[in-house]
Motif scaffolding. Sequence first.
Motif, PDB file in Angstrom:
ATOM      1  N   MET A 189       0.934  -1.147  -0.055  1.00 39.74           N
ATOM      2  CA  MET A 189      -0.181   0.016   0.124  1.00 39.74           C
ATOM      3  C   MET A 189       0.907   1.332   0.051  1.00 39.74           C
ATOM      4  SD  MET A 189      -2.802  -1.288   2.619  1.00 39.74           S
ATOM      5  CE  MET A 189      -1.574  -1.255   4.214  1.00 39.74           C
ATOM      6  N   ASP A 190       1.236   1.778  -1.042  1.00 42.47           N
ATOM      7  CA  ASP A 190       2.388   2.605  -1.402  1.00 42.47           C
ATOM      8  C   ASP A 190       1.676   4.042  -1.860  1.00 42.47           C
ATOM      9  OD1 ASP A 190       4.865   3.960  -1.212  1.00 42.47           O
ATOM     10  OD2 ASP A 190       5.528   3.303  -3.052  1.00 42.47           O
ATOM     11  N   GLY A 191       2.318   5.206  -1.171  1.00 38.93           N
ATOM     12  CA  GLY A 191       1.801   6.617  -1.881  1.00 38.93           C
ATOM     13  C   GLY A 191       1.027   7.352  -0.940  1.00 38.93           C
ATOM     14  N   ASN A 192       0.905   6.958   0.424  1.00 38.56           N
ATOM     15  CA  ASN A 192      -0.196   7.722   1.328  1.00 38.56           C
ATOM     16  C   ASN A 192       0.650   9.287   1.543  1.00 38.56           C
ATOM     17  OD1 ASN A 192      -1.704   5.684   2.047  1.00 38.56           O
ATOM     18  ND2 ASN A 192      -0.619   4.990   3.678  1.00 38.56           N
ATOM     19  N   GLY A 193       1.932   9.099   1.718  1.00 40.33           N
ATOM     20  CA  GLY A 193       2.877  10.366   1.868  1.00 40.33           C
ATOM     21  C   GLY A 193       2.527  11.350   0.716  1.00 40.33           C
ATOM     22  N   ARG A 194       2.650  10.807  -0.456  1.00 41.71           N
ATOM     23  CA  ARG A 194       2.551  11.795  -1.535  1.00 41.71           C
ATOM     24  C   ARG A 194       1.048  12.067  -1.708  1.00 41.71           C
ATOM     25  NH1 ARG A 194       5.429   7.483  -5.487  1.00 41.71           N
ATOM     26  NH2 ARG A 194       5.218   6.144  -3.562  1.00 41.71           N
ATOM     27  N   TRP A 195       0.194  11.366  -1.313  1.00 38.28           N
ATOM     28  CA  TRP A 195      -1.259  11.606  -1.578  1.00 38.28           C
ATOM     29  C   TRP A 195      -1.453  12.919  -0.795  1.00 38.28           C
ATOM     30  CZ3 TRP A 195      -5.112  12.356   1.687  1.00 38.28           C
ATOM     31  CH2 TRP A 195      -6.455  12.457   1.166  1.00 38.28           C
ATOM     32  N   ALA A 196      -0.854  12.926   0.510  1.00 44.02           N
ATOM     33  CA  ALA A 196      -0.979  14.214   1.314  1.00 44.02           C
ATOM     34  C   ALA A 196      -0.284  15.285   0.939  1.00 44.02           C
ATOM     35  CB  ALA A 196      -0.673  13.624   2.849  1.00 44.02           C
ATOM     36  N   LYS A 197       0.778  15.158   0.219  1.00 44.84           N
ATOM     37  CA  LYS A 197       1.489  16.234   0.116  1.00 44.84           C
ATOM     38  C   LYS A 197       1.014  17.006  -1.279  1.00 44.84           C
ATOM     39  CE  LYS A 197       6.580  17.287  -1.832  1.00 44.84           C
ATOM     40  NZ  LYS A 197       7.848  16.840  -2.069  1.00 44.84           N
ATOM     41  N   LYS A 198       0.592  16.227  -2.169  1.00 46.75           N
ATOM     42  CA  LYS A 198      -0.121  16.586  -3.411  1.00 46.75           C
ATOM     43  C   LYS A 198      -1.574  17.707  -2.968  1.00 46.75           C
ATOM     44  CE  LYS A 198      -1.561  14.372  -6.802  1.00 46.75           C
ATOM     45  NZ  LYS A 198      -1.941  12.896  -7.788  1.00 46.75           N
ATOM     46  N   ARG A 199      -2.003  17.452  -1.824  1.00 44.14           N
ATOM     47  CA  ARG A 199      -2.926  18.176  -1.229  1.00 44.14           C
ATOM     48  C   ARG A 199      -2.561  19.077   0.031  1.00 44.14           C
ATOM     49  NH1 ARG A 199      -4.471  13.742  -3.139  1.00 44.14           N
ATOM     50  NH2 ARG A 199      -6.423  13.193  -4.069  1.00 44.14           N
ATOM     51  N   GLY A 200      -1.437  19.353  -0.012  1.00 43.07           N
ATOM     52  CA  GLY A 200      -0.642  20.261   1.075  1.00 43.07           C
ATOM     53  C   GLY A 200      -1.125  19.852   2.438  1.00 43.07           C
TER      54      GLY A 200
END
Length: 250
Positions: free
Chosen positions: A25-36
Amino acid sequence: MVDTFDDSDYQLSMDNIPKHIAIIMDGNGRWAKKRGLQRIAGHKEGMNNVKTIAITASDFGVKVLTLYAFSTENWGRPTSEVNFLMRLPIDFFSVFMPDLMKNNIKVIATGLIEKIPKNTRQIIQRAMDDTKDNTGMILNFAFNYGGRADILEATKALAQKVKDNEFSVDAIDEKIFEDNLLTNVLGELADPDLLIRTSGETRISNFMLWQLAYTEMVFNDNLWPDYSSEDLEHDIIKYQNRDRRFGKLN
């Protein structure tokens, strides 16, 4: 795109559902970063998505769904993030246990569970105890798990058994080795049929190194919080259009 297979002309076959699906389950941090947002917001959203995907997999007839929830390398992240990740199981089971029970899902955990904080360990054990009589899909959380650690611990256990004269070195075969891996509780379902990694990354990150020997792999571009039931269906269709030969000729 990571995978160029076009599944638009194919439909899901309920006769060829993978028995065991594992997901990185990868990408949680990038998901948050994209939304500030802070990284922990992504982890929280990812936790909410676990329920959706678990119930979908159960409805499809998957026997085991393994989720790579926390790796042995994740301890190297900032302390605040690690502490939040240790609280996630507490929040998850507090909120979603009724849904797991309603869907007859059995919870287990594979990993070095004895090395995680007491409160986290206790809630995971309680979830396992509460669902132990459920007969539906097994939801396996790989928590504080690493493929190398798994193999290393199995090797140590076997070395001790040889030392204790339980059996000879020559008696060790694949079955005996597998019986000493952390996934031994899954029996004949220990090896995933399908591995899915979200976020577009194309590596296995020290996950189930022994068990993935003949696993079909699909790398999905979507970040985990955005990974949907439709994505799971499409990835299973990709699996169903693979020719699995296990090193042999058909």
